[in-house]
Design a protein around this motif. Structure first.
Motif, PDB file in Angstrom:
ATOM      1  N   UNK A 284       0.835  -1.214   0.000  1.00 59.03           N
ATOM      2  CA  UNK A 284       0.000   0.000   0.000  1.00 59.03           C
ATOM      3  C   UNK A 284       0.867   1.261   0.000  1.00 59.03           C
ATOM      4  N   UNK A 285       1.958   1.239   0.774  1.00 57.38           N
ATOM      5  CA  UNK A 285       2.870   2.392   0.811  1.00 57.38           C
ATOM      6  C   UNK A 285       3.405   2.668  -0.587  1.00 57.38           C
ATOM      7  N   UNK A 286       3.837   1.619  -1.259  1.00 54.47           N
ATOM      8  CA  UNK A 286       4.379   1.750  -2.608  1.00 54.47           C
ATOM      9  C   UNK A 286       3.315   2.258  -3.583  1.00 54.47           C
ATOM     10  N   UNK A 287       2.093   1.715  -3.464  1.00 47.86           N
ATOM     11  CA  UNK A 287       1.005   2.125  -4.361  1.00 47.86           C
ATOM     12  C   UNK A 287       0.623   3.589  -4.146  1.00 47.86           C
ATOM     13  N   UNK A 288       0.527   4.005  -2.887  1.00 50.61           N
ATOM     14  CA  UNK A 288       0.165   5.394  -2.585  1.00 50.61           C
ATOM     15  C   UNK A 288       1.242   6.361  -3.076  1.00 50.61           C
ATOM     16  N   UNK A 289       2.505   5.955  -2.936  1.00 51.44           N
ATOM     17  CA  UNK A 289       3.604   6.802  -3.424  1.00 51.44           C
ATOM     18  C   UNK A 289       3.532   6.934  -4.944  1.00 51.44           C
ATOM     19  N   UNK A 290       3.268   5.824  -5.616  1.00 55.37           N
ATOM     20  CA  UNK A 290       3.213   5.863  -7.085  1.00 55.37           C
ATOM     21  C   UNK A 290       2.068   6.749  -7.567  1.00 55.37           C
ATOM     22  N   UNK A 291       0.930   6.728  -6.861  1.00 53.41           N
ATOM     23  CA  UNK A 291      -0.209   7.568  -7.257  1.00 53.41           C
ATOM     24  C   UNK A 291       0.066   9.043  -7.012  1.00 53.41           C
ATOM     25  N   UNK A 292       0.788   9.339  -5.935  1.00 52.89           N
ATOM     26  CA  UNK A 292       1.061  10.741  -5.603  1.00 52.89           C
ATOM     27  C   UNK A 292       2.280  11.302  -6.339  1.00 52.89           C
ATOM     28  N   UNK A 293       3.064  10.434  -6.991  1.00 50.11           N
ATOM     29  CA  UNK A 293       4.237  10.886  -7.773  1.00 50.11           C
ATOM     30  C   UNK A 293       4.174  10.264  -9.173  1.00 50.11           C
ATOM     31  N   UNK A 300      12.149   4.876  -4.648  1.00 53.73           N
ATOM     32  CA  UNK A 300      13.443   4.332  -4.216  1.00 53.73           C
ATOM     33  C   UNK A 300      13.259   3.339  -3.065  1.00 53.73           C
ATOM     34  N   UNK A 301      14.066   2.295  -3.085  1.00 54.85           N
ATOM     35  CA  UNK A 301      13.966   1.261  -2.057  1.00 54.85           C
ATOM     36  C   UNK A 301      14.218   1.851  -0.672  1.00 54.85           C
ATOM     37  N   UNK A 302      15.183   2.766  -0.564  1.00 55.38           N
ATOM     38  CA  UNK A 302      15.503   3.378   0.732  1.00 55.38           C
ATOM     39  C   UNK A 302      14.321   4.150   1.283  1.00 55.38           C
ATOM     40  N   UNK A 303      13.599   4.855   0.384  1.00 56.39           N
ATOM     41  CA  UNK A 303      12.435   5.631   0.824  1.00 56.39           C
ATOM     42  C   UNK A 303      11.330   4.708   1.330  1.00 56.39           C
ATOM     43  N   UNK A 304      11.136   3.584   0.638  1.00 56.12           N
ATOM     44  CA  UNK A 304      10.127   2.614   1.079  1.00 56.12           C
ATOM     45  C   UNK A 304      10.488   2.036   2.440  1.00 56.12           C
ATOM     46  N   UNK A 305      11.767   1.714   2.635  1.00 56.59           N
ATOM     47  CA  UNK A 305      12.206   1.149   3.908  1.00 56.59           C
ATOM     48  C   UNK A 305      12.008   2.144   5.052  1.00 56.59           C
ATOM     49  N   UNK A 306      12.336   3.426   4.790  1.00 57.33           N
ATOM     50  CA  UNK A 306      12.197   4.457   5.829  1.00 57.33           C
ATOM     51  C   UNK A 306      10.748   4.602   6.281  1.00 57.33           C
ATOM     52  N   UNK A 350      -1.843   0.807 -14.427  1.00 57.15           N
ATOM     53  CA  UNK A 350      -2.211   2.192 -14.680  1.00 57.15           C
ATOM     54  C   UNK A 350      -2.774   2.809 -13.405  1.00 57.15           C
ATOM     55  N   UNK A 351      -2.792   4.145 -13.364  1.00 59.61           N
ATOM     56  CA  UNK A 351      -3.219   4.849 -12.148  1.00 59.61           C
ATOM     57  C   UNK A 351      -4.639   4.469 -11.738  1.00 59.61           C
ATOM     58  N   UNK A 352      -5.572   4.393 -12.723  1.00 55.01           N
ATOM     59  CA  UNK A 352      -6.956   4.070 -12.364  1.00 55.01           C
ATOM     60  C   UNK A 352      -7.075   2.632 -11.856  1.00 55.01           C
ATOM     61  N   UNK A 353      -6.291   1.715 -12.446  1.00 53.34           N
ATOM     62  CA  UNK A 353      -6.302   0.331 -11.962  1.00 53.34           C
ATOM     63  C   UNK A 353      -5.695   0.234 -10.566  1.00 53.34           C
ATOM     64  N   UNK A 354      -4.667   1.048 -10.304  1.00 58.04           N
ATOM     65  CA  UNK A 354      -4.024   1.049  -8.991  1.00 58.04           C
ATOM     66  C   UNK A 354      -4.970   1.579  -7.920  1.00 58.04           C
ATOM     67  N   UNK A 355      -5.743   2.607  -8.267  1.00 58.60           N
ATOM     68  CA  UNK A 355      -6.732   3.138  -7.333  1.00 58.60           C
ATOM     69  C   UNK A 355      -7.784   2.081  -6.999  1.00 58.60           C
TER      70      UNK A 355
END
Length: 363
Positions: A284-293, A300-306, A350-355
């Motif tokens: 979910x963290x990865x999906x939300x980041x992808x939608x907002x960026x 980045x892997x480091x950002x996900x880990x943090x 795609x963004x709509x599928x991810x949502x």
């Protein structure tokens, strides 16, 4: 030292327990992938489903006719201030609409199709207010004691004002109301908490009665005790019709079909449900980041880990690597090389599928 039968049985149980734990820890991971789900063309699947012949028509007609004998009782319960909730296997659309068209002819009726993917509840409540306003004007022509403090138009009014109007307008007749028929009150367009709260408030209005159907076994989880007994004030009726969901099914994506945004989300959701809750939270963290960026190449892997560590989802990079391996094995996540040489994670949707996927796993 001698060991009696009871102690030997206990020792055997202990040995089996630790052996099972050891095997579970070394067991193979699930090999399920999105590409492993065998799907067919949606039009072909719908055509086959439409040609399925209904069996036991005589018995089903007899069953539905037995429900029609309850129409006077249902109408009486509505006049007494109760709501009607129909449940059971099979589409109840035809049954409820037949009840409304034959037993509620003296009342105004508004239909909400909850099986649609999106519904504008405010527009529905505006329509109810306008209908009730017209009823008030009609009654005022025949009765001198009725007055109204509300003036049209209703489009500019808030939901609270509209609900207050439907609740507080005074009429002399105790059984004067507008009936709201809600097909699939547990449908995708009404399943969120806000919509259910508005429907509950609407049901508690003095001049509104609700007749609704549910098809999901978990539908009662949408409501708390106050909503069920005080606001909706349900009378529950088990009315299985065994009728096919022809109309409802047109608007609901088929889980066995492909080539649509909804199905990409559905198939990914199936795979995600086989993973642990922690793995789902990381995804979910990865999906939300992808939608907002949307303009970035990935997270980045480091950002996900943090972020995952801040949310107490893991305590080491090893755990994250384990989740990422699982995501990649299931084809949920792919790695991209950023322009600065850093590895980034990307979900191939795609963004709509991810949502839609996020909404699926959040339910």
């Amino acid at each position: 030292m001698e060991i009696n039968d009871g102690e030997e049985e206990e020792l055997e149980f202990s040995r089996n327990y630790f052996i099972a734990k050891e095997l579970a820890g070394s067991g193979k991971k699930s090999s399920r992938k999105i590409s492993d789900i065998n799907v067919v063309d949606e039009q072909e699947l719908r055509a086959v489903a439409a040609n399925i012949k209904l069996k036991h028509e005589k018995e089903i007609n007899s069953l539905v006719n037995s429900y029609k004998r309850l129409y006077p009782k249902w109408a009486f319960e509505l006049r007494c201030g109760f709501g009607l909730l129909m449940y059971g296997f099979g589409s109840k659309k035809v049954l409820i609409e037949d009840f409304a068209s034959t037993a509620l002819t003296k009342y105004s009726v508004v239909v909400i199709n909850g099986y649609l993917q999106s519904i504008n509840l405010k527009q529905v409540i505006i329509a109810l207010a306008e209908i009730w306003w017209d009823d008030l004007k009609t009654k005022r022509r025949t009765s001198s004691g009725v007055s109204s403090k509300v003036q049209q138009p209703f489009n500019s009014r808030s939901m609270d004002d509209l609900l207050a109007f439907l609740h507080e307008s005074e009429v002399e007749e105790n059984d004067s109301f507008v009936c709201v028929v809600v097909h699939n009150i547990d449908g995708p367009g009404l399943r969120d908490s806000e919509s259910q709260q508005y429907l509950a408030q609407l049901a508690s209005c003095s001049h509104i009665r609700i007749v609704a159907s549910v098809d999901n076994v978990n539908a009662p989880l949408l409501w708390d005790k106050k909503m069920v007994h005080t606001q909706f004030n349900w009378c529950w009726y088990h009315v299985p019709t065994f009728a096919p969901y022809n109309v409802e099914g047109i608007f609901f994506p088929l889980i066995l079909a492909h080539s649509s945004t909804a199905q990409s989300a559905k198939t990914a959701a199936i795979v995600l449900q086989s993973l642990t809750p922690n793995a789902q939270s990381v995804f979910k963290i990865l999906a939300e980041y992808q939608l907002s960026h949307p303009d970035e190449e990935g997270m980045p892997v480091d950002a996900l880990y943090t972020i995952a560590r801040e949310r107490f989802l893991m305590s080491s990079q090893v755990t994250l690597n384990s989740h990422l391996t699982e995501f990649k094995d299931h084809e949920l996540v792919k790695t991209r090389r950023h322009s600065d040489g850093q590895d980034c994670l990307h979900i191939p949707l795609a963004a709509d599928a991810l949502e839609k996927l996020l909404s699926e796993i959040n339910q």
